[in-house]
Design an enzyme around this catalytic site. Structure first.
Site, PDB file in Angstrom:
ATOM      1  N   GLU A 207      37.549  47.533  40.998  1.00 59.24           N
ATOM      2  CA  GLU A 207      37.630  48.237  42.285  1.00 59.24           C
ATOM      3  C   GLU A 207      36.685  49.431  42.347  1.00 59.24           C
ATOM      4  O   GLU A 207      36.839  50.318  43.192  1.00 59.24           O
ATOM      5  CB  GLU A 207      39.071  48.677  42.549  1.00 59.24           C
ATOM      6  CG  GLU A 207      40.034  47.493  42.628  1.00 59.24           C
ATOM      7  CD  GLU A 207      41.407  47.863  43.154  1.00 59.24           C
ATOM      8  OE1 GLU A 207      41.687  49.068  43.335  1.00 59.24           O
ATOM      9  OE2 GLU A 207      42.209  46.940  43.377  1.00 59.24           O
ATOM     10  N   LYS A 338      50.038  44.125  51.482  1.00 62.72           N
ATOM     11  CA  LYS A 338      48.857  43.304  51.219  1.00 62.72           C
ATOM     12  C   LYS A 338      49.038  42.010  51.994  1.00 62.72           C
ATOM     13  O   LYS A 338      49.977  41.244  51.719  1.00 62.72           O
ATOM     14  CB  LYS A 338      48.756  42.990  49.718  1.00 62.72           C
ATOM     15  CG  LYS A 338      48.471  44.206  48.820  1.00 62.72           C
ATOM     16  CD  LYS A 338      48.701  43.820  47.357  1.00 62.72           C
ATOM     17  CE  LYS A 338      48.079  44.795  46.386  1.00 62.72           C
ATOM     18  NZ  LYS A 338      48.530  44.538  44.990  1.00 62.72           N
TER      19      LYS A 338
HETATM   20  P1  PGA Z   1      45.522  43.482  42.531  1.00 57.59           P
HETATM   21  O1  PGA Z   1      45.662  45.041  42.311  1.00 57.59           O
HETATM   22  O2  PGA Z   1      44.819  43.264  43.804  1.00 57.59           O
HETATM   23  O3  PGA Z   1      44.781  43.016  41.322  1.00 57.59           O
HETATM   24  O4  PGA Z   1      46.934  42.954  42.572  1.00 57.59           O
HETATM   25  C1  PGA Z   1      45.956  45.943  43.334  1.00 57.59           C
HETATM   26  C2  PGA Z   1      47.240  46.695  43.063  1.00 57.59           C
HETATM   27  O5  PGA Z   1      47.979  46.381  42.119  1.00 57.59           O
HETATM   28  O6  PGA Z   1      47.586  47.607  43.806  1.00 57.59           O
HETATM   29 ZN    ZN Z   2      49.650  47.827  42.634  1.00 56.03          ZN
END
Ligand code: PGA
Ligand code: ZN
Length: 426
Positions: A207, A338
Site C-alpha cells: 500500500e 470494503k
Molecule cells: P487487505 O488489507 O486489503 O489486504 O485485506 C487491508 C486491511 O486489512 O485493512
Molecule cells: Zn484491516
C-alpha cells in the site's frame, strides 16, 4: 427502453496493483453512458468475506479470474441487460438471489462486485452527475478524514514486522488538503529515520508504506511518533496514530503470535499490551485488535480501551449480520467498509447506514490489491462516511483516491469531516 436502459455488459481480466488478475467490467446504456470499474482484492482476507473466485491451476499462479469473467458474461449480463442503471439496488439483490449461495460463492464476489460498481457508475454517467451526488444520503457531501499508512508489516510487507499498518491520522487538520500535506511530511520524516537507522526507505509495501524490518513492533510506534515531531507537528493534537493489527493473520492456537518478538500472547495479555501502547503513544484508533471470531475477546478489548476507536474489519467483513452481532455485544465502535468484502455496492451501503443508525463510525477502505479507479473517494463522500483508508501517499492506485478527494474539496461543494467522524462519536 429509456436512455438509461443497460444495453451491454462486458467483462475482462485486468491486473490489480499487485500484478494479479482481477475482474473488470463495463456497462453501457442506450443513451451512450458508460460505467467502468475494476474489482479490488485483499491480501489479509477475512474468512467471512464474499468469496473471491480464482481459477486455480498454473496460469497466473492460480490467481486467474477467467471463471469469474465467464460468470459475468454468461449469467450476470443476461440478468442486467434491459434493466435501468438507476435500479442498481434491485439489480444487486437479484444478482445475490441468482447466485444462491452465501458470499456469492457460486458466481464469485469479484464478478458480482465488478458488475455492481459498473452499474452504479453507468447510472451516474447517464445522469451526468458525479458519482457522489447519485449516492447522497444527507444534506451535504462530506470529505472524510484520511487514515494514511506510514509503516507496513504483516501480509503487505513480507512479514517485516507483525502488525499490518501503522497509520497517521491528521486529527488537527482543518481541510483535506492540509491533512494530506501533513501526512506526506510525516511519511518523509519517517523515511529519513528508516534510512538513518540503516534501512532502505525505497522499499515500499503493497500500500506504499515503508516496509522496514524492525526489531520490534513498538519500534514502528516510536518511529512514527518521532516522525510526527520531526515533521513539526504536535503528536496527538495535530497528528494522531492508528494501528491495524490484522490479528486474524496472527492467531495461532488461540494466541496472538508475534514473530518479530518470538512470543505468543493470549487475548487478555495482548489487549493489555495494546493498552500500554495507548498510554505511551498518541493512538486514537485500533483495527482488528483480535481475531475475527474472538467475540468475547473483542468485548474485553472494548472495556480495556475506553475512548479509543475500535475498528472491526475482518470482524464485520462488511456484513450487516455480523455488524448487528457486534452492536449487540458491544464489540467495536467503528466499522471498516470494503465493497468487495460485501460483494455489492448495495450490501456495503446497507452496512454504512446500519452503522450510522447505531452510532458507530464508518471508515470506507481500499484493499491492498487495488486499482487506478477512484470511485472509492466518491463512495466515501456520498455516503458521508467520516473516514477513509486508502494506503500511503504514494503509488498511483492510492493517489487516485486522494487526488479525487482533493478535486472535490477544491470544487467547493463539500465540507471536511475533521475529527468529528472518529469514534467514539460525540
Ligand atoms: P487487505 O488489507 O486489503 O489486504 O485485506 C487491508 C486491511 O486489512 O485493512
Ligand atoms: Zn484491516
Amino acid at each position: 427502453m429509456t436512455a438509461d436502459s443497460i444495453v451491454r455488459v462486458l467483462a475482462w481480466e485486468a491486473l490489480d496493483s499487485r500484478g494479479r488478475p482481477t475482474v473488470a467490467c463495463r456497462v453501457e446504456t442506450a443513451g451512450g453512458a458508460v460505467g467502468r470499474a475494476i474489482a479490488p482484492s485483499g491480501a489479509s482476507r477475512g474468512a467471512h468475506e464474499a468469496v473471491e473466485r480464482r481459477d486455480g491451476g498454473t496460469r497466473y499462479g492460480g490467481y486467474g479470474v477467467r471463471g469469474a469473467v465467464a460468470a459475468v458474461q454468461g449469467e450476470l449480463a443476461p440478468l442486467v441487460v434491459g434493466r435501468r442503471a438507476a435500479d442498481r439496488v434491485a439489480i444487486d439483490d437479484d444478482i445475490e438471489a441468482l447466485d444462491g449461495e452465501p458470499g456469492f460463492a457460486r458466481l464469485g464476489g469479484n464478478a458480482a462486485l465488478a458488475v455492481s460498481l459498473a452499474v452504479t457508475l453507468a447510472h451516474a454517467a447517464a445522469e451526468r452527475e458525479p458519482l457522489w451526488r447519485t449516492l447522497d444520503d444527507g444534506p451535504r457531501p462530506l470529505i472524510p478524514m484520511p487514515m494514511v499508512n506510514i509503516l507496513s508489516g504483516g501480509a503487505h510487507a513480507g512479514g517485516a514486522i507483525d502488525l499490518q499498518d501503522f497509520l497517521a491520522v491528521p486529527v488537527g487538520a482543518s481541510s483535506f488538503a492540509e491533512a494530506i500535506e501533513w501526512v506526506s511530511r510525516v511519511r518523509a520524516a519517517c523515511a529519513a529515520a528508516v534510512d538513518a537507522a540503516g534501512g532502505w526507505s525505497a522499499l515500499v509495501a503493497d500500500e506504499g508504506g515503508l516496509s522496514a524490518r524492525l526489531d520490534s513492533n513498538e519500534d514502528a510506534l516510536r518511529i512514527l511518533t518521532s516522525g510526527i515531531e520531526d515533521a513539526g507537528l504536535v503528536p496527538g493534537e495535530q497528528l494522531a496514530v492508528a494501528i491495524d493489527v490484522a490479528a486474524s493473520q496472527l492467531v495461532e492456537d488461540g494466541r496472538i503470535r508475534l514473530a518479530t518478538e518470538s512470543m505468543g500472547l493470549d487475548s487478555a495479555a495482548w489487549v493489555a499490551r495494546v493498552a500500554e501502547w495507548v498510554g505511551r503513544y498518541p493512538i486514537v484508533s485500533v483495527e482488528d485488535v483480535l481475531g475475527e471470531d474472538d467475540w468475547d475477546g473483542w468485548a474485553v478489548a472494548a472495556r480495556a480501551l475506553p475512548g479509543i476507536q475500535l475498528v472491526g474489519d475482518d470482524l464485520f467483513a462488511t456484513d450487516a449480520g455480523r455488524l448487528a452481532r457486534g452492536i449487540r455485544e458491544g464489540a467495536a465502535n467503528a466499522v471498516l467498509v470494503k465493497v468487495n468484502q460485501a460483494g455489492s455496492v448495495t450490501r456495503a451501503e446497507r452496512v454504512v447506514r446500519a452503522a450510522r443508525a447505531a452510532g458507530l463510525a464508518q471508515i470506507v477502505s481500499a484493499r491492498s490489491g487495488d486499482t487506478e479507479d477512484d470511485w472509492l473517494a466518491d463512495l466515501a463522500v456520498g455516503w458521508r462516511a467520516g473516514q477513509i483508508k486508502v494506503g500511503s501517499t504514494m503509488r498511483s492506485e492510492r493517489t487516485a483516491k486522494w487526488n479525487r478527494l482533493l478535486e472535490l474539496e477544491a470544487s467547493g461543494e463539500t465540507a471536511f469531516a475533521g475529527r468529528r467522524g472518529i469514534a467514539p462519536l460525540g
